[in-house]
Design an enzyme around this catalytic site. Structure first.
Site: not given
Lengths: 322, 345
Positions: B73, B141
């Site tokens: 990322e 998450h």
């Protein structure tokens, strides 16, 4: 040496002095409190940027580091606009919002970051854009030996290597990440040898030798323009001053610093070579004097310029504020 | 564009579509319109995105413009910055908003600041599209984090609540010259369009929804309830229940966190005298306090009888359902809070 060679070499010598005089002007600006923040100069590392200058095209991109002045000059960024930005002036390259660590020149595809390692992913983006456009422009991401240990270095090389992108990672290895010595922390003897792990070409050059550096950079760019994929070009050099101005440099002795200046000054080394080739002292002195005077004059002119209007401090956060 | 002017146009029946298919179609339209738009992200190509929000794009646009990225990322977020500087309009997909931590450097130090640091000379047309919200996936998450991004100057932060806005705000984000954090709600991406309470018909042509314009969804007298993203659906459901009890709630969908349309909220709260901000993000130092404060600054503390907040009470989202229900605002929690407020002063 042919006359053509002589002109070319004298031009390299002129650039070396132009770059050094530029940073000397920055030091003078700091002494006079025209620059109030941090300053990182590249004195001792001039030959690397001078070596880039002859190969770089306007449509190439360079993404540099906190020690970016010479790279900007090599990329063709306007000297006056750059020095005005470093001196925090309204007429600066970035209207006084960026300062010395954050110059952005859209027309010349030049940018920098003050965060170690963060230049490489941005250079990767340029490389991908050139790849998509099927252009033979190259993206140069500049790193130091310190950056070569970041995750961003690894991640960038994974993507660039896998896709054979036109990326030149130029590692200026001055062997000191502030105080941490390269040989104390690096798992490999050089950065260049890590290239094989990414399936890319690694090159190593003496970054204090402007001729060798120019040739190496030219070779790396030819390889990339021809579609050969990324190159990690490691140029060894010495940082003569502290990491930043005011760095007490407790990590090295005065003798060590004197030794570096005596042995690895790219300007002195080049002068010796040119004299051996038959250029005269007076020719070389004239080049040096002209560049020093030009930088002094430029600084004097810039110091007289105004700072940005404080009323505009909130401008330029978003595109509608331009 | 305003929803009511579109209601009369002939439309394709998309009621059986999942929201993610609508997002994929929106991206495709923008990619056809502008060849400088491209997408980079994990699993967006062959897999079509973990929620299907890029399904079909690889076939149409090829691997150059739909780039399946390695789990790197930091590199591909920064790649987006470089692409934007090179004149492209990258949409960088970061699978879950929770993962922005690993590449925050490029988001907050590069994308957000470069337009300012360049004195407005460097544009940064980049969208970081990501999915947030609680779907029972525990602490790493299930976050929203829009308050975090809104705190960092230079980013526009968008969190749509319904299909019409998902399309219109995404179109605005892709066409924007500023960096935009576009946060989808994971709980909505696989939902059928017909299952949304707020399901304005989607026209067969591209349209934009401007940033910084909140919308009043239900007119009410007693309490102004300002929220965004998936909580809007909960608020609408709560408002229906409360209506039966004679409590009239004005639901305001904020749509974007930056810019934040506090004017619309202040106008409503000035009438109802009661303001409740419901936020699925963390309580402290975030959207709910910022909005309350701006409203108070605008209409004065005397104009309000009550100001309250309902948000995740500064705790990581727990795994067990019983614990999650205790900390993440839901319909019942909203109903209880509004009821208590309406009974008060």
């Amino acid at each position: 040496m042919t006359e053509q060679d002589q002109t070319l070499r004298l031009e390299r010598y002129r650039r070396l002095w132009r770059f050094r005089s530029f940073d000397d002007a920055c030091l003078e600006a700091l002494r006079r409190n025209v620059i109030h923040g941090e300053l990182h100069v590249g004195i001792g590392q001039e030959a690397i940027a001078v070596g880039m200058a002859e190969s770089l095209r306007r449509d190439d991109a360079v993404v540099s580091t906190h020690r970016n002045h010479f790279h900007a000059l090599a990329k063709g960024v306007d000297r006056r606009a750059l020095l005005a930005e470093i001196c925090e002036k309204a007429e600066g390259l970035c209207r006084g919002r960026g300062g010395h660590m954050h110059p952005f020149d859209v027309e010349n595809n030049f940018s920098a970051t003050g965060i170690v390692g963060a230049s490489l992913p941005v250079a990767l983006g340029y490389a991908y854009a050139f790849h998509l456009r099927q252009s033979d422009a190259i993206a140069v991401g500049i790193a130091g030996d310190g950056s070569s240990h970041t995750g961003a270095f690894h991640e960038t090389m994974v993507i660039a290597g896998a896709q054979k992108l036109p990326l030149l990672v130029l590692v200026e290895n001055n062997s000191l990440a502030i105080s941490i010595r390269f040989d104390q922390i690096s798992p490999t003897r050089t950065v260049a040898e890590r290239a094989s792990a990414y399936g890319v070409r690694g090159m190593h050059v003496d970054g204090t030798d402007v001729d060798a550096m120019t040739d190496a950079f030219a070779e790396a760019s030819r390889h990339i323009r021809a579609g050969g994929g990324p190159v990690i070009l490691e140029a060894t050099c010495a940082r003569f001053r502290g990491h930043f101005e005011g760095d007490p440099e407790g990590y090295r002795s005065r003798e060590e610093r004197q030794h570096l200046r005596a042995q690895f000054d790219p300007l002195r080394l080049y002068r010796d070579r040119l004299e051996a080739f038959g250029l005269t002292s007076s020719e070389l002195d004239a080049v040096e004097a002209a560049e020093k005077a030009a930088a002094r004059d430029l600084l004097a002119e810039i110091m007289a310029l105004p700072q940005p209007d404080p009323e505009g401090a909130l401008l330029y956060r978003f595109s509608e504020e331009v | 564009m305003n929803a009511s002017t579109l209601a009369t146009e002939a439309v394709t029946d998309r009621s059986g579509w999942q929201l993610s298919a609508l997002i994929a179609e929106t991206i495709a339209w923008e990619m056809r319109r502008d060849p400088s738009v491209l997408c980079i992200g994990e699993d967006i190509g062959r897999a079509g995105g973990v929620f299907g929000a890029t399904r079909g794009l690889l076939d149409e646009f090829g691997a150059g413009r739909i780039m399946d990225a390695p789990i790197a990322e930091m590199a591909f977020a920064g790649m987006g910055v470089g692409l934007a500087q090179a004149g492209m309009r990258p949409l960088v997909e970061l699978m879950f908003v929770d993962f922005l931590g690993v590449c925050l450097e490029q988001i907050f130090n590069a994308a957000a600041k470069i337009p300012y640091m360049s004195g407005g000379r460097q544009k940064m047309p980049i969208v970081f599209k990501t999915a947030g919200g609680c779907i029972g996936s525990a602490a790493q998450h299930s976050q929203c984090l829009w308050g975090l991004f809104a705190h960092l100057p230079g980013l526009k932060v968008v969190a749509p609540s319904n299909p019409f806005d998902y399309r219109g705000l995404l179109t605005s984000a892709i066409r924007s010259d500023d960096p935009v954090i576009y946060i989808e709600h994971k709980g909505q991406l696989l939902k059928k369009l017909s299952d949304f309470r707020n399901n304005t018909p989607i026209p067969d042509r591209a349209y934009t929804v401007p940033f910084g314009r909140a919308v009043v969804l239900t007119k009410g007298r007693d309490v102004t309830l300002a929220t965004l993203s998936s909580m809007v659906e909960h608020a609408l459901e709560a408002a229906l229940v409360l209506e039966q009890e004679g409590i009239s709630v004005e639901v305001v969908d904020l749509r974007t966190v930056v810019p934040l349309d506090h004017d619309t909220v202040a106008r409503s709260a000035a009438r109802t005298g009661r303001l409740l901000v419901v936020d699925e993000d963390y309580l402290s130092f975030g959207l709910s306090a910022e909005l309350c404060m701006r409203v108070i600054e605008q209409i004065g503390p005397g104009a309000l009888r009550q100001v309250e907040r309902l948000a995740v009470p500064d705790v990581p989202v727990p795994a067990a359902l019983a614990l999650e229900r205790k900390v993440v605002p839901g319909v019942d929690m909203i109903i209880d809070r509004v009821r208590t407020m309406a009974k008060g002063a």
